[in-house]
Design a protein around this motif. Structure first.
Motif, PDB file in Angstrom:
ATOM      1  N   SER A  91      36.269  38.240  41.072  1.00 18.50           N
ATOM      2  CA  SER A  91      36.971  38.830  39.932  1.00 18.50           C
ATOM      3  C   SER A  91      37.363  37.782  38.895  1.00 18.50           C
ATOM      4  O   SER A  91      37.355  38.063  37.696  1.00 18.50           O
TER       5      SER A  91
ATOM      6  N   SER B 213      36.037  37.830  35.145  1.00 21.95           N
ATOM      7  CA  SER B 213      36.960  37.796  34.003  1.00 21.95           C
ATOM      8  C   SER B 213      36.566  36.723  32.997  1.00 21.95           C
ATOM      9  O   SER B 213      36.797  36.882  31.799  1.00 21.95           O
TER      10      SER B 213
ATOM     11  N   VAL C   4      32.675  38.262  31.804  1.00 23.59           N
ATOM     12  CA  VAL C   4      32.470  39.654  31.407  1.00 23.59           C
ATOM     13  C   VAL C   4      33.654  40.187  30.592  1.00 23.59           C
ATOM     14  O   VAL C   4      33.509  40.508  29.427  1.00 23.59           O
ATOM     15  N   SER C   5      34.815  40.306  31.234  1.00 22.55           N
ATOM     16  CA  SER C   5      35.975  40.882  30.564  1.00 22.55           C
ATOM     17  C   SER C   5      37.257  40.397  31.237  1.00 22.55           C
ATOM     18  O   SER C   5      37.312  40.252  32.457  1.00 22.55           O
ATOM     19  N   GLN C   6      38.301  40.210  30.433  1.00 26.75           N
ATOM     20  CA  GLN C   6      39.594  39.789  30.969  1.00 26.75           C
ATOM     21  C   GLN C   6      40.192  40.824  31.906  1.00 26.75           C
ATOM     22  O   GLN C   6      41.023  40.496  32.744  1.00 26.75           O
ATOM     23  N   TYR C   7      39.800  42.055  31.752  1.00 24.67           N
ATOM     24  CA  TYR C   7      40.385  43.129  32.551  1.00 24.67           C
ATOM     25  C   TYR C   7      40.085  42.997  34.044  1.00 24.67           C
ATOM     26  O   TYR C   7      40.713  43.659  34.869  1.00 24.67           O
ATOM     27  N   TRP C   8      39.129  42.166  34.418  1.00 20.57           N
ATOM     28  CA  TRP C   8      38.864  41.915  35.835  1.00 20.57           C
ATOM     29  C   TRP C   8      40.041  41.206  36.499  1.00 20.57           C
ATOM     30  O   TRP C   8      40.171  41.227  37.720  1.00 20.57           O
TER      31      TRP C   8
END
Length: 71
Positions: free
Chosen positions: A22, A26, A29-33
């Motif tokens: 994760s 993050s 890919v995306s900070q939301y991970w």
């Protein structure tokens, strides 16, 4: 590998994999991970304080070997 804590614990291996994966997701890919990382950490704290661990239930359901504790 065994379900219970100690050397060869599947739970610790899976938790470490989830956190590492994760964090890498993050970054790339995306900070939301990072929310997933937080959820894994929260479940680790709940497991340490209460003894309840959903991953342990999942591993037992799929037939992971359990270590026998001598008394």
């Amino acid at each position: 590998m065994f379900v219970v804590n100690g050397k060869g614990s599947l739970i610790r291996l899976i938790a470490g994999f989830f956190v590492l994966a994760s964090v890498l997701l993050s970054v790339f890919v995306s900070q939301y991970w990072l929310i997933f990382t937080g959820l894994v950490g929260t479940m680790l704290m709940i497991s340490a304080l209460t003894g309840f661990c959903p991953m342990e239930l999942i591993l037992k359901a799929v037939g992971a070997e359990q270590r026998k504790i001598c008394s």
